[in-house]
Design a protein around this motif. Structure first.
Motif, PDB file in Angstrom:
ATOM      1  N   TYR A  44     -36.333  -4.996 -18.727  1.00 51.59           N
ATOM      2  CA  TYR A  44     -36.650  -5.953 -17.709  1.00 51.59           C
ATOM      3  C   TYR A  44     -35.890  -7.428 -17.799  1.00 51.59           C
ATOM      4  O   TYR A  44     -35.466  -7.960 -16.863  1.00 51.59           O
ATOM      5  CB  TYR A  44     -38.190  -6.508 -18.150  1.00 51.59           C
ATOM      6  N   THR A  45     -35.387  -7.836 -18.850  1.00 47.90           N
ATOM      7  CA  THR A  45     -34.549  -9.010 -19.006  1.00 47.90           C
ATOM      8  C   THR A  45     -33.392  -8.742 -18.248  1.00 47.90           C
ATOM      9  O   THR A  45     -32.989  -9.639 -17.395  1.00 47.90           O
ATOM     10  CB  THR A  45     -34.326  -9.205 -20.410  1.00 47.90           C
ATOM     11  N   ARG A  46     -32.710  -7.572 -18.510  1.00 50.42           N
ATOM     12  CA  ARG A  46     -31.455  -7.358 -17.679  1.00 50.42           C
ATOM     13  C   ARG A  46     -31.841  -7.324 -16.115  1.00 50.42           C
ATOM     14  O   ARG A  46     -30.893  -7.834 -15.424  1.00 50.42           O
ATOM     15  CB  ARG A  46     -30.990  -6.152 -18.110  1.00 50.42           C
ATOM     16  N   HIS A  47     -32.892  -6.853 -15.759  1.00 48.64           N
ATOM     17  CA  HIS A  47     -33.110  -6.475 -14.378  1.00 48.64           C
ATOM     18  C   HIS A  47     -33.275  -8.137 -13.861  1.00 48.64           C
ATOM     19  O   HIS A  47     -32.955  -8.222 -12.681  1.00 48.64           O
ATOM     20  CB  HIS A  47     -34.483  -5.679 -14.338  1.00 48.64           C
ATOM     21  N   ALA A  48     -34.160  -8.688 -14.306  1.00 46.09           N
ATOM     22  CA  ALA A  48     -34.554  -9.954 -13.835  1.00 46.09           C
ATOM     23  C   ALA A  48     -33.287 -11.010 -13.733  1.00 46.09           C
ATOM     24  O   ALA A  48     -33.210 -11.884 -12.662  1.00 46.09           O
ATOM     25  CB  ALA A  48     -35.613 -10.710 -14.970  1.00 46.09           C
ATOM     26  N   ILE A  66     -44.447   3.586 -32.258  1.00 46.91           N
ATOM     27  CA  ILE A  66     -43.871   3.858 -31.349  1.00 46.91           C
ATOM     28  C   ILE A  66     -44.072   3.188 -30.105  1.00 46.91           C
ATOM     29  O   ILE A  66     -43.172   2.756 -29.084  1.00 46.91           O
ATOM     30  CB  ILE A  66     -44.162   5.381 -31.128  1.00 46.91           C
ATOM     31  N   SER A  67     -45.430   2.844 -29.851  1.00 49.06           N
ATOM     32  CA  SER A  67     -45.650   2.000 -28.819  1.00 49.06           C
ATOM     33  C   SER A  67     -45.165   0.729 -28.594  1.00 49.06           C
ATOM     34  O   SER A  67     -44.727   0.116 -27.617  1.00 49.06           O
ATOM     35  CB  SER A  67     -47.382   1.905 -28.443  1.00 49.06           C
ATOM     36  N   ALA A  68     -45.178  -0.110 -29.914  1.00 46.09           N
ATOM     37  CA  ALA A  68     -44.563  -1.685 -29.701  1.00 46.09           C
ATOM     38  C   ALA A  68     -43.221  -1.405 -29.585  1.00 46.09           C
ATOM     39  O   ALA A  68     -42.651  -2.124 -28.877  1.00 46.09           O
ATOM     40  CB  ALA A  68     -45.040  -2.191 -31.230  1.00 46.09           C
ATOM     41  N   ILE A  69     -42.514  -0.383 -30.312  1.00 43.58           N
ATOM     42  CA  ILE A  69     -41.224  -0.248 -29.928  1.00 43.58           C
ATOM     43  C   ILE A  69     -40.603   0.013 -28.529  1.00 43.58           C
ATOM     44  O   ILE A  69     -39.738  -0.518 -27.968  1.00 43.58           O
ATOM     45  CB  ILE A  69     -40.567   0.777 -30.796  1.00 43.58           C
ATOM     46  N   ALA A  70     -41.519   1.007 -28.102  1.00 39.11           N
ATOM     47  CA  ALA A  70     -41.108   1.193 -26.569  1.00 39.11           C
ATOM     48  C   ALA A  70     -41.481   0.042 -25.744  1.00 39.11           C
ATOM     49  O   ALA A  70     -40.650  -0.290 -24.836  1.00 39.11           O
ATOM     50  CB  ALA A  70     -42.296   2.483 -25.948  1.00 39.11           C
ATOM     51  N   GLY A  71     -42.250  -0.713 -25.928  1.00 39.23           N
ATOM     52  CA  GLY A  71     -42.697  -2.161 -25.111  1.00 39.23           C
ATOM     53  C   GLY A  71     -41.531  -2.772 -25.428  1.00 39.23           C
ATOM     54  O   GLY A  71     -40.923  -3.626 -24.385  1.00 39.23           O
ATOM     55  N   MET A  72     -40.879  -2.988 -26.446  1.00 38.34           N
ATOM     56  CA  MET A  72     -39.638  -4.126 -26.546  1.00 38.34           C
ATOM     57  C   MET A  72     -38.648  -3.419 -26.036  1.00 38.34           C
ATOM     58  O   MET A  72     -37.828  -4.400 -25.450  1.00 38.34           O
ATOM     59  CB  MET A  72     -39.357  -4.081 -28.212  1.00 38.34           C
ATOM     60  N   VAL A  73     -38.459  -2.174 -26.136  1.00 38.67           N
ATOM     61  CA  VAL A  73     -37.183  -1.574 -25.371  1.00 38.67           C
ATOM     62  C   VAL A  73     -37.343  -1.902 -23.586  1.00 38.67           C
ATOM     63  O   VAL A  73     -36.397  -2.273 -22.931  1.00 38.67           O
ATOM     64  CB  VAL A  73     -36.850  -0.190 -25.522  1.00 38.67           C
ATOM     65  N   LEU A  74     -38.513  -1.660 -23.090  1.00 43.75           N
ATOM     66  CA  LEU A  74     -38.724  -1.973 -21.776  1.00 43.75           C
ATOM     67  C   LEU A  74     -38.566  -3.286 -21.484  1.00 43.75           C
ATOM     68  O   LEU A  74     -38.037  -3.715 -20.436  1.00 43.75           O
ATOM     69  CB  LEU A  74     -40.238  -1.522 -21.182  1.00 43.75           C
ATOM     70  N   GLY A  75     -38.924  -4.343 -22.451  1.00 44.60           N
ATOM     71  CA  GLY A  75     -38.696  -5.687 -22.248  1.00 44.60           C
ATOM     72  C   GLY A  75     -37.131  -5.970 -22.215  1.00 44.60           C
ATOM     73  O   GLY A  75     -36.974  -6.901 -21.258  1.00 44.60           O
TER      74      GLY A  75
END
Length: 461
Positions: free
Chosen positions: A236-240, A224-233
């Protein structure tokens, strides 16, 4: 180039590199003392790298906002405080927290030193400058394993962290005298939302990859933690891409040489990040070595690395960047495969000779890759390029520890548990060696003259 500048900057790298190699030889003793198992301690290694990944992105902004010298000295102080906390840790949670504090200091020390050097050095002298920066830092891996193993075996593992205090004090004094305190660029507005998104993405992903195989936690927590990290990544890419001045400017990946350096370096770090965790453990748990004996074996790779620093400038000037990077990644991957063939009956002189040879080529890669990253990057983007390469590199080192430890634990469970066996380590080495070999394939795609502008007198190809 004023060689005193990279040598003094390297004081911090010496402390940081010695610490990372010392802890690798002492994992089994630390685990026994604080009441956990060696595999679980990979969470402490990952915590350090996660802190690097979170705080490296703001290192360039901090240096411009508050001055490189001030940030550098405070970072060394924070690293010393983290070291003292490590020495007084009595549980896995305390040790992990203390390593995170160390990582906060390390997140500023290495990147700020590298950024100061890149900004102050003409491009055609950058390979030489990077070599001088890392020569004192390589003394840490040479001294660290035998010294740390000696302290752990005959005294206590606590002393391997306390030794950072006098080294840090010396570094703070030297930096105060020698490092210029200039505001090279006007600091732009910090990307607060990007810092939160990127920091959470890096932390959750690295933490998730590590805890998937931890005996103390259910694997679903890690997934769950790794998937959440990828989703936030992704967020972030869209934000950047929509932000004028993002925390990490991913638009620089449009530069081909920079993109190849980052992606190929990803696979190299995944392979190399696992070996400082796996190899000393294999020597101690299956070969029967003491921490001191293990340290006396593993330190020789740093001797080969030190020799390479004196040959790197000639090598890249003579052959360009493409072929030395191809050779160094391929030979380094072969060295990981070789670790999967070692047994207690393997002659120690043969192991030492191979580790020295592999260390030479690993160091060749670091020297060339550190300079090649900036080959086609404009001066105004050097800070961003430095931050992206550093934060992604540290995250991949964390991932490497997770891949190596996860493979080791998976193979161990598939065999039915019990004591860790030699075959468990061998299979883990085969897996991470294969991952590291992918870097060679990517560097083969470079043109022969890639990075020629970094060389003072490049040979025609």
């Amino acid at each position: 180039m004023n060689r005193s500048t990279p040598l003094i900057l390297a004081t911090a790298l010496f402390m940081e590199n010695m610490d990372s190699t010392v802890i690798a030889t002492s994992l089994a003793a630390i685990a026994a003392d604080i009441g956990t198992d060696p595999i679980s301690l990979k969470l402490a290694l990952t915590a350090y790298l996660v802190a690097l990944a979170i705080f490296i992105p703001i290192s360039s902004w901090m240096a411009d906002r508050f001055g490189a010298r001030r940030v550098f000295r405070i970072a060394m102080l924070v690293f010393m405080i983290g070291s003292i906390c490590c020495a007084f840790s009595g549980s896995l949670a305390q040790f992990v927290g203390a390593r995170f504090i160390q990582g906060m200091g390390g997140a500023m020390m290495g990147p700020v030193a590298r950024l100061v050097l890149v900004r102050a050095t003409p491009r055609h002298q950058l390979v030489d400058a990077m070599a001088w920066l890392t020569i004192p830092a390589l003394i840490g891996p040479i001294v660290g394993p035998p010294f740390g193993g000696f302290l752990t075996t005959y005294f206590s593992w606590h002393w391997i962290f306390i030794i950072n205090v006098p080294i840090g004090i010396l570094g703070i004094v030297l930096v105060g005298f020698a490092l210029p305190n200039e505001h090279r660029n006007k600091p732009r507005n910090i990307d607060g939302p990007g810092f939160v998104l990127a920091g959470l993405a890096f932390a959750l992903f690295a933490f998730g990859c590590s805890v998937v195989s931890l005996p103390a936690l259910p694997p679903i927590y890690g997934v769950i933690s790794a998937i959440a990290g990828m989703v936030l990544g992704v967020f972030y890419t869209r934000h950047a891409l929509r932000t004028e001045f993002p925390l990490l400017d991913l638009r620089l990946l449009r530069v081909r040489t920079f993109r190849i350096a980052i992606v190929a370096g990803t696979f190299f770090r995944l392979g190399q990040g696992a070996t400082p965790f796996l190899f000393p453990l294999m020597l101690q748990l299956t070969f029967g070595f003491s921490p001191f004996q293990s340290g006396m074996v593993t330190f020789v790779g740093a001797i080969g690395a030190l020799v390479a620093k004196f040959a790197a400038n000639w090598m890249f000037a003579h052959w360009g960047f493409k072929y030395p990077l191809v050779w160094s990644t391929a030979i380094s991957a072969a060295g990981i495969y070789a670790m999967g063939l070692y047994t207690p009956e393997t002659p120690i002189p043969l192991i030492l000779a191979l580790l020295t040879f592999i260390g030479f080529w690993q160091s060749t890669f670091w020297t060339g890759s550190n300079a090649f990253t900036f080959a086609d990057i404009e001066d105004k983007d050097a800070g961003q390029a430095n931050v992206i390469s550093q934060v992604w590199g540290q995250l991949m080192f964390a991932m490497g520890v997770a891949v190596g430890g996860g493979t080791l634990e998976l193979v161990h469970r598939m065999r039915g548990g019990g004591e860790l066996a030699l075959i468990d380590f061998h299979i883990a080495f085969y897996v991470v060696g294969t991952v590291g070999l992918l870097a060679t394939v990517l560097f083969l795609s470079l043109p022969k003259n890639a990075g020629h502008q970094l060389l003072k007198n490049p040979r025609p190809h």
